[in-house]
Design a protein around this motif. Structure first.
Motif, PDB file in Angstrom:
ATOM      1  N   UNK A   5       0.845  -1.188   0.000  1.00  0.00           N
ATOM      2  CA  UNK A   5       0.000   0.000   0.000  1.00  0.00           C
ATOM      3  C   UNK A   5       0.882   1.240   0.000  1.00  0.00           C
ATOM      4  N   UNK A   6       0.270   2.394  -0.230  1.00  0.00           N
ATOM      5  CA  UNK A   6       1.038   3.639  -0.167  1.00  0.00           C
ATOM      6  C   UNK A   6       0.258   4.691   0.605  1.00  0.00           C
ATOM      7  N   UNK A   7       1.001   5.544   1.313  1.00  0.00           N
ATOM      8  CA  UNK A   7       0.399   6.506   2.230  1.00  0.00           C
ATOM      9  C   UNK A   7       1.166   7.827   2.213  1.00  0.00           C
ATOM     10  N   UNK A   8       0.523   8.831   2.790  1.00  0.00           N
ATOM     11  CA  UNK A   8       1.139  10.141   2.979  1.00  0.00           C
ATOM     12  C   UNK A   8       0.487  10.795   4.191  1.00  0.00           C
ATOM     13  N   UNK A   9       0.824  12.056   4.419  1.00  0.00           N
ATOM     14  CA  UNK A   9       0.191  12.786   5.525  1.00  0.00           C
ATOM     15  C   UNK A   9      -1.316  12.921   5.314  1.00  0.00           C
ATOM     16  N   UNK A  10      -1.784  12.707   4.107  1.00  0.00           N
ATOM     17  CA  UNK A  10      -3.221  12.745   3.836  1.00  0.00           C
ATOM     18  C   UNK A  10      -3.968  11.598   4.525  1.00  0.00           C
ATOM     19  N   UNK A  11      -3.237  10.587   4.972  1.00  0.00           N
ATOM     20  CA  UNK A  11      -3.830   9.461   5.693  1.00  0.00           C
ATOM     21  C   UNK A  11      -3.739   9.620   7.209  1.00  0.00           C
ATOM     22  N   UNK A  12      -3.279  10.779   7.661  1.00  0.00           N
ATOM     23  CA  UNK A  12      -3.116  11.005   9.096  1.00  0.00           C
ATOM     24  C   UNK A  12      -4.468  11.158   9.796  1.00  0.00           C
ATOM     25  N   UNK A  13      -4.477  10.848  11.089  1.00  0.00           N
ATOM     26  CA  UNK A  13      -5.678  11.054  11.903  1.00  0.00           C
ATOM     27  C   UNK A  13      -5.554  12.365  12.679  1.00  0.00           C
ATOM     28  N   UNK A  14      -6.370  12.530  13.712  1.00  0.00           N
ATOM     29  CA  UNK A  14      -6.384  13.779  14.457  1.00  0.00           C
ATOM     30  C   UNK A  14      -5.083  14.038  15.214  1.00  0.00           C
ATOM     31  N   UNK A  15      -4.252  13.018  15.379  1.00  0.00           N
ATOM     32  CA  UNK A  15      -2.958  13.215  16.042  1.00  0.00           C
ATOM     33  C   UNK A  15      -1.910  13.794  15.098  1.00  0.00           C
ATOM     34  N   UNK A  16      -2.240  13.833  13.816  1.00  0.00           N
ATOM     35  CA  UNK A  16      -1.274  14.306  12.835  1.00  0.00           C
ATOM     36  C   UNK A  16      -0.329  13.229  12.346  1.00  0.00           C
ATOM     37  N   UNK A  17      -0.615  11.980  12.692  1.00  0.00           N
ATOM     38  CA  UNK A  17       0.209  10.853  12.275  1.00  0.00           C
ATOM     39  C   UNK A  17      -0.672   9.785  11.640  1.00  0.00           C
ATOM     40  N   UNK A  18      -0.073   8.966  10.782  1.00  0.00           N
ATOM     41  CA  UNK A  18      -0.795   7.814  10.252  1.00  0.00           C
ATOM     42  C   UNK A  18      -0.940   6.822  11.402  1.00  0.00           C
ATOM     43  N   UNK A  19      -2.164   6.393  11.725  1.00  0.00           N
ATOM     44  CA  UNK A  19      -2.402   5.636  12.957  1.00  0.00           C
ATOM     45  C   UNK A  19      -1.748   4.256  12.985  1.00  0.00           C
ATOM     46  N   UNK A  20      -1.381   3.858  14.189  1.00  0.00           N
ATOM     47  CA  UNK A  20      -0.740   2.565  14.415  1.00  0.00           C
ATOM     48  C   UNK A  20      -1.606   1.415  13.906  1.00  0.00           C
ATOM     49  N   UNK A  21      -2.927   1.520  14.125  1.00  0.00           N
ATOM     50  CA  UNK A  21      -3.774   0.386  13.780  1.00  0.00           C
ATOM     51  C   UNK A  21      -3.872   0.165  12.272  1.00  0.00           C
ATOM     52  N   UNK A  22      -3.587   1.192  11.482  1.00  0.00           N
ATOM     53  CA  UNK A  22      -3.543   0.999  10.032  1.00  0.00           C
ATOM     54  C   UNK A  22      -2.390   0.056   9.678  1.00  0.00           C
ATOM     55  N   UNK A  23      -1.237   0.285  10.266  1.00  0.00           N
ATOM     56  CA  UNK A  23      -0.081  -0.570   9.997  1.00  0.00           C
ATOM     57  C   UNK A  23      -0.317  -1.988  10.523  1.00  0.00           C
ATOM     58  N   UNK A  24      -0.945  -2.096  11.683  1.00  0.00           N
ATOM     59  CA  UNK A  24      -1.256  -3.414  12.230  1.00  0.00           C
ATOM     60  C   UNK A  24      -2.218  -4.172  11.313  1.00  0.00           C
ATOM     61  N   UNK A  25      -3.243  -3.478  10.833  1.00  0.00           N
ATOM     62  CA  UNK A  25      -4.214  -4.102   9.930  1.00  0.00           C
ATOM     63  C   UNK A  25      -3.555  -4.505   8.620  1.00  0.00           C
ATOM     64  N   UNK A  26      -2.612  -3.695   8.144  1.00  0.00           N
ATOM     65  CA  UNK A  26      -1.895  -4.026   6.911  1.00  0.00           C
ATOM     66  C   UNK A  26      -1.082  -5.306   7.088  1.00  0.00           C
ATOM     67  N   UNK A  27      -0.404  -5.414   8.216  1.00  0.00           N
ATOM     68  CA  UNK A  27       0.376  -6.624   8.481  1.00  0.00           C
ATOM     69  C   UNK A  27      -0.537  -7.839   8.582  1.00  0.00           C
TER      70      UNK A  27
END
Length: 201
Positions: A5-27
């Motif tokens: 998959x591919x990501x950028x800051x456009x995938x960030x949540x309210x913390x301003x970061x791409x959330x941990x659970x997205x990476x966990x779900x990807x794995x």
């Protein structure tokens, strides 16, 4: 083929970061690689680049980077390539996959700034990027751009084809097949990589 998959800051949540659970779900979904936007335009670092690369590496993903072009000429492309390389160097992160030059006009910036869409100019910009990045690199574009505006065969570099649907009519290095790959509660761009060598133990 290998799923990623591919990501950028456009995938960030309210913390301003791409959330941990997205990476966990990807794995958990079997993804093996991720492309993270390193930069865009004239030397702007993606605000989530370093954090996302660290999160991806922590989960065993192979990681690559890409730069979203905001340029009009080959000189612009050359400068942006050097700036991107500097951003990657200063980040000090491990990238095991090629760095891609994202050549498109999704937000009509080029059109609104008098861009010359002639294939000779677009291809020359891609060549200038490749000549100045100083890293293993390739070109990302939609299938229509690769067919009509970029002489990708002449460039002789890895190609990342954005062609959403069930078939890849180009068969390059990476195929972006969807913008709706659901990883947990997050929809991201989904990709397939043809080269399985980087994933062998």
């Amino acid at each position: 083929m290998i799923r990623g998959f591919d990501i950028s800051e456009n995938n960030a949540d309210e913390t301003g970061r791409v959330p941990e659970d997205l990476f966990d779900a990807a794995a958990n979904a079997g993804c093996k690689f991720v492309y993270v936007r390193a930069s865009w335009g004239n030397g702007h670092e993606d605000s989530c680049f370093r954090d996302s690369v660290e999160k991806a590496l922590a989960r065993g993903f192979k990681v690559g980077a890409y730069h979203y072009d905001y340029g009009l000429t080959p000189d612009d492309a050359a400068r942006q390539a050097q700036q991107c390389a500097d951003i990657i160097d200063r980040a000090g992160v491990l990238l095991e996959l090629p760095v891609f030059y994202d050549m498109e006009d999704a937000d009509k910036w080029k059109m609104n700034h008098g861009f010359d869409f002639n294939p000779s100019n677009v291809t020359a910009m891609c060549q200038a990027w490749l000549d100045n990045i100083g890293l293993n690199s390739g070109v990302y574009a939609s299938y229509s751009w690769l067919q009509n505006r970029i002489d990708w065969q002449g460039l002789g570099c890895p190609v990342w084809n954005a062609e959403w649907g069930d078939a890849d009519d180009l068969g390059g290095y990476v195929w972006q097949d969807t913008e709706q790959l659901w990883l947990g509660n997050h929809a991201v761009d989904g990709d397939w990589m043809y080269d399985e060598e980087p994933f062998k133990d």
